[in-house]
Design a protein around this motif. Structure first.
Motif, PDB file in Angstrom:
ATOM      1  N   ASP A   1     -10.459 -42.807 -33.290  1.00 13.54           N
ATOM      2  CA  ASP A   1     -11.335 -43.216 -34.387  1.00 13.54           C
ATOM      3  C   ASP A   1     -12.703 -43.634 -33.876  1.00 13.54           C
ATOM      4  OD1 ASP A   1      -9.329 -42.689 -36.201  1.00 13.54           O
ATOM      5  OD2 ASP A   1      -8.671 -44.776 -36.334  1.00 13.54           O
ATOM      6  N   SER A   2     -12.736 -44.304 -32.737  1.00 17.30           N
ATOM      7  CA  SER A   2     -13.998 -44.728 -32.141  1.00 17.30           C
ATOM      8  C   SER A   2     -14.831 -43.518 -31.704  1.00 17.30           C
ATOM      9  CB  SER A   2     -13.728 -45.644 -30.949  1.00 17.30           C
ATOM     10  OG  SER A   2     -14.921 -45.989 -30.313  1.00 17.30           O
ATOM     11  N   ALA A   3     -14.184 -42.552 -31.087  1.00 17.41           N
ATOM     12  CA  ALA A   3     -14.886 -41.335 -30.664  1.00 17.41           C
ATOM     13  C   ALA A   3     -15.421 -40.577 -31.872  1.00 17.41           C
ATOM     14  CB  ALA A   3     -13.959 -40.444 -29.843  1.00 17.41           C
ATOM     15  N   LEU A   4     -14.616 -40.527 -32.924  1.00 20.44           N
ATOM     16  CA  LEU A   4     -15.037 -39.855 -34.151  1.00 20.44           C
ATOM     17  C   LEU A   4     -16.220 -40.569 -34.786  1.00 20.44           C
ATOM     18  CD1 LEU A   4     -14.074 -37.406 -35.799  1.00 20.44           C
ATOM     19  CD2 LEU A   4     -12.757 -38.997 -37.183  1.00 20.44           C
ATOM     20  N   ALA A   5     -16.150 -41.884 -34.843  1.00 22.55           N
ATOM     21  CA  ALA A   5     -17.247 -42.668 -35.425  1.00 22.55           C
ATOM     22  C   ALA A   5     -18.513 -42.533 -34.594  1.00 22.55           C
ATOM     23  CB  ALA A   5     -16.845 -44.134 -35.530  1.00 22.55           C
ATOM     24  N   SER A   6     -18.350 -42.469 -33.290  1.00 16.61           N
ATOM     25  CA  SER A   6     -19.508 -42.314 -32.412  1.00 16.61           C
ATOM     26  C   SER A   6     -20.197 -40.972 -32.647  1.00 16.61           C
ATOM     27  CB  SER A   6     -19.063 -42.433 -30.957  1.00 16.61           C
ATOM     28  OG  SER A   6     -20.133 -42.242 -30.088  1.00 16.61           O
ATOM     29  N   ALA A   7     -19.410 -39.942 -32.869  1.00 19.83           N
ATOM     30  CA  ALA A   7     -19.973 -38.608 -33.084  1.00 19.83           C
ATOM     31  C   ALA A   7     -20.542 -38.446 -34.492  1.00 19.83           C
ATOM     32  CB  ALA A   7     -18.902 -37.557 -32.831  1.00 19.83           C
ATOM     33  N   ALA A   8     -19.861 -39.012 -35.488  1.00 20.84           N
ATOM     34  CA  ALA A   8     -20.255 -38.796 -36.883  1.00 20.84           C
ATOM     35  C   ALA A   8     -21.200 -39.864 -37.410  1.00 20.84           C
ATOM     36  CB  ALA A   8     -19.020 -38.740 -37.771  1.00 20.84           C
ATOM     37  N   GLY A   9     -21.235 -41.000 -36.763  1.00 22.95           N
ATOM     38  CA  GLY A   9     -22.084 -42.073 -37.256  1.00 22.95           C
ATOM     39  C   GLY A   9     -21.630 -42.537 -38.624  1.00 22.95           C
ATOM     40  N   GLU A  10     -22.558 -42.658 -39.529  1.00 21.32           N
ATOM     41  CA  GLU A  10     -22.269 -43.158 -40.886  1.00 21.32           C
ATOM     42  C   GLU A  10     -21.990 -42.030 -41.874  1.00 21.32           C
ATOM     43  OE1 GLU A  10     -22.445 -46.526 -41.919  1.00 21.32           O
ATOM     44  OE2 GLU A  10     -22.642 -47.093 -39.823  1.00 21.32           O
ATOM     45  N   ASP A  11     -21.818 -40.820 -41.401  1.00 19.43           N
ATOM     46  CA  ASP A  11     -21.648 -39.652 -42.271  1.00 19.43           C
ATOM     47  C   ASP A  11     -20.163 -39.331 -42.466  1.00 19.43           C
ATOM     48  OD1 ASP A  11     -21.626 -37.174 -43.515  1.00 19.43           O
ATOM     49  OD2 ASP A  11     -23.235 -36.348 -42.275  1.00 19.43           O
ATOM     50  N   PRO A  12     -19.575 -39.720 -43.600  1.00 23.36           N
ATOM     51  CA  PRO A  12     -18.142 -39.483 -43.821  1.00 23.36           C
ATOM     52  C   PRO A  12     -17.789 -37.995 -43.926  1.00 23.36           C
ATOM     53  CG  PRO A  12     -19.134 -40.421 -45.793  1.00 23.36           C
ATOM     54  CD  PRO A  12     -20.186 -40.432 -44.719  1.00 23.36           C
ATOM     55  N   GLN A  13     -18.722 -37.196 -44.417  1.00 22.97           N
ATOM     56  CA  GLN A  13     -18.461 -35.760 -44.515  1.00 22.97           C
ATOM     57  C   GLN A  13     -18.360 -35.146 -43.119  1.00 22.97           C
ATOM     58  OE1 GLN A  13     -21.167 -33.536 -46.976  1.00 22.97           O
ATOM     59  NE2 GLN A  13     -20.266 -31.572 -46.421  1.00 22.97           N
ATOM     60  N   LEU A  14     -19.254 -35.549 -42.231  1.00 25.17           N
ATOM     61  CA  LEU A  14     -19.200 -35.054 -40.858  1.00 25.17           C
ATOM     62  C   LEU A  14     -17.916 -35.523 -40.173  1.00 25.17           C
ATOM     63  CD1 LEU A  14     -20.390 -33.561 -38.460  1.00 25.17           C
ATOM     64  CD2 LEU A  14     -21.762 -35.599 -37.953  1.00 25.17           C
ATOM     65  N   ALA A  15     -17.524 -36.762 -40.404  1.00 25.53           N
ATOM     66  CA  ALA A  15     -16.278 -37.275 -39.826  1.00 25.53           C
ATOM     67  C   ALA A  15     -15.090 -36.452 -40.307  1.00 25.53           C
ATOM     68  CB  ALA A  15     -16.099 -38.745 -40.183  1.00 25.53           C
ATOM     69  N   ALA A  16     -15.070 -36.118 -41.588  1.00 22.90           N
ATOM     70  CA  ALA A  16     -13.979 -35.299 -42.130  1.00 22.90           C
ATOM     71  C   ALA A  16     -13.977 -33.902 -41.514  1.00 22.90           C
ATOM     72  CB  ALA A  16     -14.096 -35.214 -43.647  1.00 22.90           C
ATOM     73  N   GLU A  17     -15.162 -33.336 -41.318  1.00 26.78           N
ATOM     74  CA  GLU A  17     -15.264 -32.010 -40.704  1.00 26.78           C
ATOM     75  C   GLU A  17     -14.793 -32.043 -39.249  1.00 26.78           C
ATOM     76  OE1 GLU A  17     -19.233 -30.478 -41.229  1.00 26.78           O
ATOM     77  OE2 GLU A  17     -19.087 -30.629 -43.408  1.00 26.78           O
ATOM     78  N   LEU A  18     -15.163 -33.090 -38.521  1.00 30.66           N
ATOM     79  CA  LEU A  18     -14.728 -33.212 -37.129  1.00 30.66           C
ATOM     80  C   LEU A  18     -13.215 -33.403 -37.042  1.00 30.66           C
ATOM     81  CD1 LEU A  18     -17.576 -35.442 -35.675  1.00 30.66           C
ATOM     82  CD2 LEU A  18     -17.118 -33.031 -35.142  1.00 30.66           C
ATOM     83  N   ARG A  19     -12.662 -34.202 -37.940  1.00 33.48           N
ATOM     84  CA  ARG A  19     -11.209 -34.404 -37.976  1.00 33.48           C
ATOM     85  C   ARG A  19     -10.504 -33.075 -38.257  1.00 33.48           C
ATOM     86  NH1 ARG A  19      -8.096 -38.743 -38.162  1.00 33.48           N
ATOM     87  NH2 ARG A  19      -9.817 -40.161 -38.481  1.00 33.48           N
ATOM     88  N   ALA A  20     -11.033 -32.304 -39.200  1.00 39.36           N
ATOM     89  CA  ALA A  20     -10.455 -30.996 -39.532  1.00 39.36           C
ATOM     90  C   ALA A  20     -10.579 -30.024 -38.357  1.00 39.36           C
ATOM     91  CB  ALA A  20     -11.124 -30.419 -40.774  1.00 39.36           C
ATOM     92  N   ALA A  21     -11.713 -30.067 -37.667  1.00 40.72           N
ATOM     93  CA  ALA A  21     -11.907 -29.195 -36.500  1.00 40.72           C
ATOM     94  C   ALA A  21     -10.915 -29.550 -35.392  1.00 40.72           C
ATOM     95  CB  ALA A  21     -13.338 -29.310 -35.988  1.00 40.72           C
ATOM     96  N   PHE A  22     -10.693 -30.844 -35.193  1.00 39.36           N
ATOM     97  CA  PHE A  22      -9.712 -31.281 -34.201  1.00 39.36           C
ATOM     98  C   PHE A  22      -8.331 -30.755 -34.577  1.00 39.36           C
ATOM     99  CE2 PHE A  22      -6.447 -34.279 -32.819  1.00 39.36           C
ATOM    100  CZ  PHE A  22      -6.686 -34.325 -31.452  1.00 39.36           C
ATOM    101  N   LYS A  23      -7.950 -30.909 -35.823  1.00 43.38           N
ATOM    102  CA  LYS A  23      -6.633 -30.465 -36.290  1.00 43.38           C
ATOM    103  C   LYS A  23      -6.487 -28.957 -36.124  1.00 43.38           C
ATOM    104  CE  LYS A  23      -2.755 -30.635 -38.708  1.00 43.38           C
ATOM    105  NZ  LYS A  23      -1.505 -30.965 -38.103  1.00 43.38           N
ATOM    106  N   ASP A  24      -7.509 -28.190 -36.482  1.00 43.81           N
ATOM    107  CA  ASP A  24      -7.460 -26.735 -36.321  1.00 43.81           C
ATOM    108  C   ASP A  24      -7.320 -26.350 -34.857  1.00 43.81           C
ATOM    109  OD1 ASP A  24      -7.682 -26.357 -39.062  1.00 43.81           O
ATOM    110  OD2 ASP A  24      -9.834 -25.899 -38.993  1.00 43.81           O
ATOM    111  N   SER A  25      -8.097 -26.982 -34.001  1.00 41.83           N
ATOM    112  CA  SER A  25      -8.022 -26.695 -32.563  1.00 41.83           C
ATOM    113  C   SER A  25      -6.661 -27.067 -32.003  1.00 41.83           C
ATOM    114  CB  SER A  25      -9.115 -27.444 -31.804  1.00 41.83           C
ATOM    115  OG  SER A  25     -10.381 -26.942 -32.145  1.00 41.83           O
ATOM    116  N   LEU A  26      -6.134 -28.190 -32.459  1.00 40.20           N
ATOM    117  CA  LEU A  26      -4.807 -28.615 -32.021  1.00 40.20           C
ATOM    118  C   LEU A  26      -3.762 -27.570 -32.391  1.00 40.20           C
ATOM    119  CD1 LEU A  26      -2.694 -30.655 -31.005  1.00 40.20           C
ATOM    120  CD2 LEU A  26      -2.922 -31.844 -33.200  1.00 40.20           C
TER     121      LEU A  26
END
Length: 99
Positions: A9-34
């Protein structure tokens, strides 16, 4: 969500900052890659392919600071190709991550 990791969560917050849409996209990208790396691991039939798939999985985990997935990938690196307990553990992680 059943999966929770403060470091992820910390790594995600660091990458996405205050942008919840970007955080959701990064989470989805992680899941797809996984899921892609898990598929490669499942299809590996020789030591070299298994090792490469496990290394890719570990790299993904490290890039998102997912300690639990790093440990699972390292277990795969120590196991024989196709080891069912290793595959099952990573599948469980993937399923719990998506909840």
């Amino acid at each position: 969500m059943a999966y929770h990791s403060a470091s992820f969560d910390s790594a995600l917050a660091s990458a996405a900052g205050e942008d919840p849409q970007l955080a959701a996209e990064l989470r989805a990208a992680f899941k797809d890659s996984l899921e892609q790396r898990l598929d490669l691991l499942k299809r590996a039939r020789c030591d070299a392919n298994w090792y490469q798939a496990a290394e890719r999985l570990r790299g993904l985990a490290a890039s998102f600071n997912s300690g639990e997935l790093i440990e699972l990938a390292e277990n795969a690196l120590q196991a024989a190709p196709g080891e069912p307990t290793v595959v099952r553990d990573i599948e469980t992680f993937s399923q719990e991550f998506g909840e």
